[in-house]
Write a protein that holds these residues in place. Structure first.
Motif, short mmCIF file in Angstrom:
data_model
loop_
_atom_site.label_atom_id
_atom_site.label_comp_id
_atom_site.label_asym_id
_atom_site.label_seq_id
_atom_site.Cartn_x
_atom_site.Cartn_y
_atom_site.Cartn_z
N ARG A 51 25.74 72.43 21.66
CA ARG A 51 25.81 71.90 20.30
C ARG A 51 25.87 70.37 20.33
O ARG A 51 25.31 69.72 19.46
CB ARG A 51 27.03 72.45 19.57
CG ARG A 51 26.94 73.95 19.39
CD ARG A 51 27.64 74.41 18.13
NE ARG A 51 27.27 75.78 17.83
CZ ARG A 51 26.39 76.11 16.92
NH1 ARG A 51 25.78 75.18 16.20
NH2 ARG A 51 26.10 77.37 16.68
N ARG A 72 19.73 79.78 15.42
CA ARG A 72 20.27 79.81 16.78
C ARG A 72 20.74 81.20 17.19
O ARG A 72 21.80 81.38 17.75
CB ARG A 72 21.41 78.79 16.92
CG ARG A 72 21.00 77.39 16.48
CD ARG A 72 22.17 76.43 16.48
NE ARG A 72 22.52 76.04 17.83
CZ ARG A 72 21.89 75.12 18.53
NH1 ARG A 72 20.86 74.49 18.01
NH2 ARG A 72 22.26 74.80 19.74
N ARG A 91 22.38 68.88 24.90
CA ARG A 91 20.95 69.03 24.60
C ARG A 91 20.10 68.07 25.41
O ARG A 91 19.05 68.41 25.92
CB ARG A 91 20.69 68.79 23.11
CG ARG A 91 21.31 69.87 22.26
CD ARG A 91 21.01 69.60 20.81
NE ARG A 91 21.76 70.54 19.99
CZ ARG A 91 21.73 70.55 18.68
NH1 ARG A 91 21.00 69.67 18.03
NH2 ARG A 91 22.43 71.41 18.00
N ARG A 138 22.31 77.94 22.78
CA ARG A 138 23.30 78.29 21.77
C ARG A 138 24.63 77.57 22.04
O ARG A 138 25.33 77.16 21.13
CB ARG A 138 23.53 79.80 21.75
CG ARG A 138 24.58 80.17 20.73
CD ARG A 138 24.64 81.64 20.46
NE ARG A 138 26.02 82.05 20.40
CZ ARG A 138 26.42 83.18 19.86
NH1 ARG A 138 25.54 84.01 19.36
NH2 ARG A 138 27.67 83.51 19.85
N ASN A 139 24.92 77.44 23.33
CA ASN A 139 26.14 76.78 23.74
C ASN A 139 26.05 75.26 23.58
O ASN A 139 27.06 74.59 23.45
CB ASN A 139 26.41 77.12 25.20
CG ASN A 139 27.88 77.18 25.51
OD1 ASN A 139 28.70 77.07 24.61
ND2 ASN A 139 28.20 77.35 26.77
#
Lengths: 264, 115
Positions: free
Chosen positions: A211, B93, A216, A208-209
């Motif tokens: 971005r 998400r 990633r 989630r963190n």
């Protein structure tokens, strides 16, 4: 059909659009702290943390640590990966190895704290006021803090963030206690599935963190390279995983940046 | 000299090899913050290394061969993590959706393949 309306305050005036909040007379800090605390227990992270720490509490029980030791480790360490490493290696590895593995798992706090602290800058702020915000910083608190702090007056941010951190930490302590209590009483297969909360919560909250492409890529490469490094059995698996996968991700990021900036 | 847990006891070990090596990074973040910009190249690289390490921790946990989690076949654990991640993406998400789906999947898998 939706009808758009202005937010109207008690005085009947329309509120201005979101700006940096103007300086107002400071409200008493316990009140602001309580607001942060209740924001925390309404956050999805509170429930994820309870689940995550149920797994950790069960793990602590399995490795023979005491109930209070588990609670103290949450208060003092407040980092699920470091606690997993501590609990699962302390009974077998040498203390130097344990300390090294713990410290390698916690490097992320340096940039997290460094990115957070400038948000607290306010007139009259003392260095020691920042000790508690520093200590309560963990992935969940940081994510919520970065999201919510800019909306609050600068003078209230320290108390609000301390409340947020304490609220989420209490979720972890409740979860740890619950897991510790349940571990000895549950069928072994159910206890095993509870341990799965820890990797799942770690996985989802990190993603989630993540971005930016860099995050990633670093995460995906770490997932792929981690087991490879472990299989090759160099020792210091986590450090090598971080350095190799992180540096590759960073190199790709730099390469892309240079391609973007080369174009007009 | 090789110090072990039994030499110092669990409480001292908690402070010495749990609290201190962990807290030192938070303290470093606080102390170094004057010199460092959030968007500086060194911080960008450090963040990538930290993220990759976190992924390494995750891989170790999912593939772990010791503890109660090892009772669940490794294919079930990997499959459940993939299902959880798919749910996370499908639910825009949502951390909660991902964790719940992954946990339900591992429970179903554990029941199906070991009962």
């Amino acid at each position: 059909m939706h009808v758009r309306r202005c937010h109207v305050t008690k005085s009947g005036m329309a509120e201005p659009p979101q700006h940096e909040p103007s300086p107002e007379p400071a409200r008493p800090w316990p009140r602001v702290f309580a607001e942060g605390y209740f924001t925390a227990i309404r956050s999805v992270f509170f429930y994820v943390l309870v689940g995550n720490y149920v797994g950790l509490g069960a793990l602590a029980f399995e490795f023979g640590f005491s109930f209070w030791w588990m609670a103290a480790s949450t208060l003092l360490i407040w980092a699920a990966p470091a606690q997993v490493i501590l609990i699962s290696t302390l009974t077998t590895a040498s203390l130097v190895e344990v300390a090294l593995a713990v410290t390698l798992s916690s490097v992320r706090f340096l940039p997290m704290v460094a990115a957070l602290i400038p948000l607290f800058n306010a007139p009259g702020l003392r260095q020691r006021d920042l000790i508690m915000p520093m200590h309560v910083t963990a992935i969940s608190v940081w994510v919520e803090g970065i999201r919510l702090l800019p909306q609050r007056p600068r003078g209230e941010r320290v108390a609000f963030y301390n409340g947020l951190g304490s609220g989420l930490m209490s979720g972890a302590i409740i979860g740890g206690a619950l897991g510790f209590y349940l571990a000895g009483r549950l069928p072994v297969m159910l206890a095993a599935t509870l341990l799965f909360f820890t990797p799942m919560a770690l996985f989802m909250s990190t993603m989630r963190n993540a971005r930016a492409l860099l995050d990633r890529l670093a995460f995906g490469l770490g997932l792929a390279i981690g087991p490879l490094v472990a299989w090759l059995n160099f020792g210091l698996d986590l450090m090598w995983t971080g350095l190799i996968a992180g540096t590759i991700a960073y190199a790709v990021h730099r390469w892309r940046e240079s391609k973007v900036s080369a174009k007009p | 000299m090789k110090l072990l847990l039994n030499d110092v006891g669990p409480w001292f070990a908690l402070l010495l090899v749990g609290f201190l090596p962990n807290e030192i990074w938070r303290l470093a973040g606080l102390v170094l913050v004057r010199g460092l910009d959030e968007n500086s190249q060194i911080i960008t690289w450090v963040r990538a290394v930290a993220t990759a390490m976190l992924a390494g921790v995750l891989a170790q946990l999912i593939l772990s061969t010791s503890g109660a989690l090892a009772l669940i076949p490794v294919a079930v654990r990997v499959g459940a993590a993939a299902i959880g991640f798919a749910a996370f993406l499908l639910a825009k998400r949502s951390v909660f959706a991902g964790v719940a789906a992954g946990e339900l999947a591992v429970m179903a898998g554990a029941y199906w393949f070991t009962a």
